[in-house]
Motif scaffolding. Structure first.
Motif, PDB file in Angstrom:
ATOM      1  N   HIS A   1      -1.065   3.830   4.615  1.00 55.65           N
ATOM      2  CA  HIS A   1      -0.233   4.553   5.580  1.00 55.65           C
ATOM      3  C   HIS A   1      -0.636   6.024   5.544  1.00 55.65           C
TER       4      HIS A   1
ATOM      5  N   THR B   1       1.453   5.546   0.777  1.00 50.81           N
ATOM      6  CA  THR B   1       1.379   6.544   1.842  1.00 50.81           C
ATOM      7  C   THR B   1       0.675   7.778   1.316  1.00 50.81           C
TER       8      THR B   1
ATOM      9  N   GLY C   1       1.051   4.657  16.529  1.00 48.51           N
ATOM     10  CA  GLY C   1       1.857   4.659  15.316  1.00 48.51           C
ATOM     11  C   GLY C   1       3.183   5.334  15.566  1.00 48.51           C
ATOM     12  N   GLU C   2       3.793   5.750  14.483  1.00 47.85           N
ATOM     13  CA  GLU C   2       5.073   6.432  14.569  1.00 47.85           C
ATOM     14  C   GLU C   2       4.853   7.924  14.794  1.00 47.85           C
TER      15      GLU C   2
ATOM     16  N   THR D   1       1.634   7.762  10.869  1.00 45.32           N
ATOM     17  CA  THR D   1       2.758   8.582  11.304  1.00 45.32           C
ATOM     18  C   THR D   1       2.197   9.959  11.620  1.00 45.32           C
TER      19      THR D   1
ATOM     20  N   TRP E   1      10.628  13.038   8.671  1.00 47.97           N
ATOM     21  CA  TRP E   1       9.801  12.400   7.656  1.00 47.97           C
ATOM     22  C   TRP E   1      10.317  12.718   6.249  1.00 47.97           C
TER      23      TRP E   1
ATOM     24  N   TYR F   1      -4.987   1.219   9.601  1.00 51.21           N
ATOM     25  CA  TYR F   1      -4.023   2.009   8.836  1.00 51.21           C
ATOM     26  C   TYR F   1      -2.730   2.122   9.632  1.00 51.21           C
ATOM     27  N   ARG F   2      -1.622   2.180   8.938  1.00 51.61           N
ATOM     28  CA  ARG F   2      -0.349   2.546   9.554  1.00 51.61           C
ATOM     29  C   ARG F   2      -0.379   4.069   9.682  1.00 51.61           C
TER      30      ARG F   2
ATOM     31  N   SER G   1       0.825  -1.209   0.000  1.00 53.07           N
ATOM     32  CA  SER G   1       0.000   0.000   0.000  1.00 53.07           C
ATOM     33  C   SER G   1       0.860   1.260   0.000  1.00 53.07           C
TER      34      SER G   1
END
Length: 185
Positions: free
Chosen positions: A116, A4, A169-170, A143, A177, A140-141, A2
């Protein structure tokens, strides 16, 4: 695998006017990093129906707002020009705190194979937290860009980033980033 996407949330003139002056340049930097790396950008904006027929009076956030605010005719509901959508960038309107509320954001993300979400927005205790919690529940991932999120209460922002969002998450700064995008590119 997937993709981002960057979600820029509630970066509307009315909200930008209430945050410190050093916030907007960080949001602009996040937007620039996404665009230069080919990361899709989705602009999420609060938009109520005229007269707020979609706001229940019991809702503590929206029930008491004057009916002309955050409608299509409200100039202060426009996305700030420094982070305005470019051609091809989607604007998704929401009618509650979460970016997923009252719209088809989840469908759009699925159609674009986005798994993401990189979160930036106003406010950490509002749209950022609400969206992160819902996104985590939807698998979902996540950040969270700690310096591209802001809250009227700096202590609340710090606590949410360190104690809640980091567990979902992160957490990264815009520079971290952007550096990870450059290294991957």
């Amino acid at each position: 695998m997937s993709r981002t996407a960057l979600l820029l949330m509630d970066l509307q003139a009315a909200h930008i006017a209430r945050v410190p002056d050093d916030y907007l340049p960080r949001a602009v930097a996040a937007l620039g990093a996404a665009r230069s790396s080919g990361v899709p950008v989705l602009h999420i904006a609060l938009r109520m129906r005229a007269g707020h027929t979609d706001a229940h009076p019991r809702n503590k956030v929206f029930g008491g707002l004057p009916g002309h605010l955050f409608t299509a005719d409200d100039p202060d509901a426009a996305i700030h020009p420094d982070v305005a959508p470019a051609a091809g960038e989607l604007v998704v309107h929401k009618n509650r705190v979460s970016a997923f509320a009252g719209n088809n954001l989840q469908q759009i993300l699925a159609a674009q194979d986005i798994g993401h979400l990189v979160l930036a927005g106003i406010s950490t205790g509002g749209v950022v937290l609400s969206t992160a919690l819902q996104a985590a529940d939807l698998d979902y991932r996540i950040t969270t860009l700690s310096d591209a999120c802001v809250d009227p209460k700096p202590d609340l922002h710090a606590a949410l980033v360190a104690e809640v969002l980091s567990r979902r998450g992160e957490v990264a700064t815009v520079d971290e980033w952007a550096g990870s995008l450059a290294a991957a590119g």
